[in-house]
Scaffold this motif. Structure first.
Motif, PDB file in Angstrom:
ATOM      1  N   LYS A   8     -23.293  45.902   8.997  1.00  0.00           N
ATOM      2  CA  LYS A   8     -23.535  47.027   8.112  1.00  0.00           C
ATOM      3  C   LYS A   8     -22.428  47.105   7.068  1.00  0.00           C
ATOM      4  O   LYS A   8     -21.254  46.907   7.377  1.00  0.00           O
ATOM      5  CB  LYS A   8     -23.587  48.328   8.914  1.00  0.00           C
ATOM      6  N   ILE A  10     -19.655  48.541   4.831  1.00  0.00           N
ATOM      7  CA  ILE A  10     -18.707  49.647   4.949  1.00  0.00           C
ATOM      8  C   ILE A  10     -18.430  50.205   3.560  1.00  0.00           C
ATOM      9  O   ILE A  10     -18.034  49.462   2.649  1.00  0.00           O
ATOM     10  CB  ILE A  10     -17.391  49.182   5.603  1.00  0.00           C
ATOM     11  N   LYS A 228     -19.318  57.213   6.557  1.00  0.00           N
ATOM     12  CA  LYS A 228     -20.249  57.194   7.688  1.00  0.00           C
ATOM     13  C   LYS A 228     -20.494  58.606   8.204  1.00  0.00           C
ATOM     14  O   LYS A 228     -21.617  58.951   8.607  1.00  0.00           O
ATOM     15  CB  LYS A 228     -19.690  56.313   8.810  1.00  0.00           C
ATOM     16  N   SER A 229     -19.466  59.446   8.175  1.00  0.00           N
ATOM     17  CA  SER A 229     -19.572  60.799   8.705  1.00  0.00           C
ATOM     18  C   SER A 229     -20.318  61.740   7.762  1.00  0.00           C
ATOM     19  O   SER A 229     -21.190  62.507   8.199  1.00  0.00           O
ATOM     20  CB  SER A 229     -18.178  61.366   8.992  1.00  0.00           C
TER      21      SER A 229
END
Length: 241
Positions: A8, A10, A228-229
C-alpha cells in the motif's frame, strides 16, 4: 520471484490538509516561536512536510499574552520580510486564538482566520458558565466560531452532550493533529477518535508551539500514520484558501 501483492502506498506529507489554520509560529509573541530564526525554521520544516499555507494564531489572553492587532501584525511583518528575502513560495497570514472565559467581551474588531471564522479556546479544566451566551453574542455579530481542540477540555470527557449542544448551535470544531497520536495522552486520543467517528470536526491544525511538537508531527507524518488515521476525513481547511 514475481510478487502479486502490492504494498500500500504510504502518504507521508500534509498536502491533503491544504492549510494550517492553528499554530504559534510568530516570533516572541506568546509561548510559541522564541525568536525569528526559530519561527523560520518551524515554517520551513512544515513546508517540507507539505504545508504551503499558514494562518498564524498567537494567543490573545489578557492576563498572560495581552496581544493586540498591532503586536500581531508587527510579528507577522518580521516573518514576511524575512520570507520575502528568502524568496519563499508559501503564504503566511495571521489571526488569533482568543481565550474565552466568563470575563470575555465580544467586539467588532476581533482578528479572524478568514471569512469571519474566529478561533477561540476555553479553560482546560474549569467551567465557562456563560459560554453558550458568549458564542451566541459572537454569532449575532457575524462571527463563525471555531472551538480549538475540543478533545482537550477535561470538562467534556464525561459529558458529550455539552459538545453536541455546541454543534447544534453551529460551532465549528478544530482537531489538533497530535491528538490522534496520543501525544497529549490516551484519554484525549480516545476522545478525538470519538468525535471523528461522530463527524464533529470541521478543521484541523498543528497547534505547533515548539520543537517537541514539530518532532512528533514529523514522525507521524513521514511514517504515514497521520494520513492513515485521518487523511481521508473531510476537513474544510482548503475552503479557507
Amino acid at each position: 520471484m514475481i510478487s502479486f501483492f502490492k504494498k500500500k502506498q504510504i502518504i507521508d506529507d500534509l498536502n491533503w490538509l491544504g492549510v494550517d489554520i492553528h499554530n504559534h509560529l510568530l516570533p516572541e509573541i506568546d509561548d510559541g516561536a522564541a525568536d525569528l530564526q526559530q519561527s523560520l525554521n518551524f515554517i520551513n520544516s512544515l513546508k517540507n512536510l507539505g504545508v504551503e499555507n499558514f494562518i498564524c494564531t498567537p494567543h490573545i489572553y489578557p492576563d498572560l499574552y495581552p496581544n493586540t492587532p498591532v503586536t500581531i501584525s508587527s510579528a507577522l511583518n518580521k516573518v514576511q520580510a524575512a520570507e520575502t528575502l528568502a524568496i519563499a513560495s508559501h503564504k503566511i497570514s495571521a489571526a488569533a486564538e482568543y481565550f474565552v472565559d466568563d470575563n470575555f467581551k465580544a467586539n467588532d474588531q476581533l482578528l479572524c482566520i478568514a471569512d469571519n471564522y474566529l478561533l477561540i479556546e476555553i479553560p482546560y479544566a474549569s467551567e465557562v458558565k456563560n459560554l453558550e451566551q458568549i458564542i451566541f453574542d459572537l454569532q449575532i455579530k457575524g462571527f463563525k466560531v471555531i472551538l480549538a481542540h475540543p478533545e482537550r477540555y477535561l470538562n467534556y470527557y464525561k459529558n458529550h452532550d455539552r459538545l453536541s449542544r455546541l454543534k447544534e448551535r453551529n460551532v465549528f470544531f478544530q482537531l489538533n493533529l497530535l491528538s490522534v497520536s496520543g501525544y497529549y495522552g490516551k484519554d484525549i486520543r480516545l476522545f478525538a477518535e470519538y468525535m471523528l467517528s461522530k463527524k464533529w470536526y470541521d478543521f484541523a491544525g498543528t497547534d505547533l508551539h515548539h520543537e517537541k511538537h514539530l518532532n512528533e508531527l514529523t514522525k507521524i507524518v513521514t511514517n504515514g500514520f497521520l494520513f492513515k488515521s485521518i487523511g481521508n476525513y473531510a476537513f474544510q481547511n482548503k475552503s479557507l484558501l
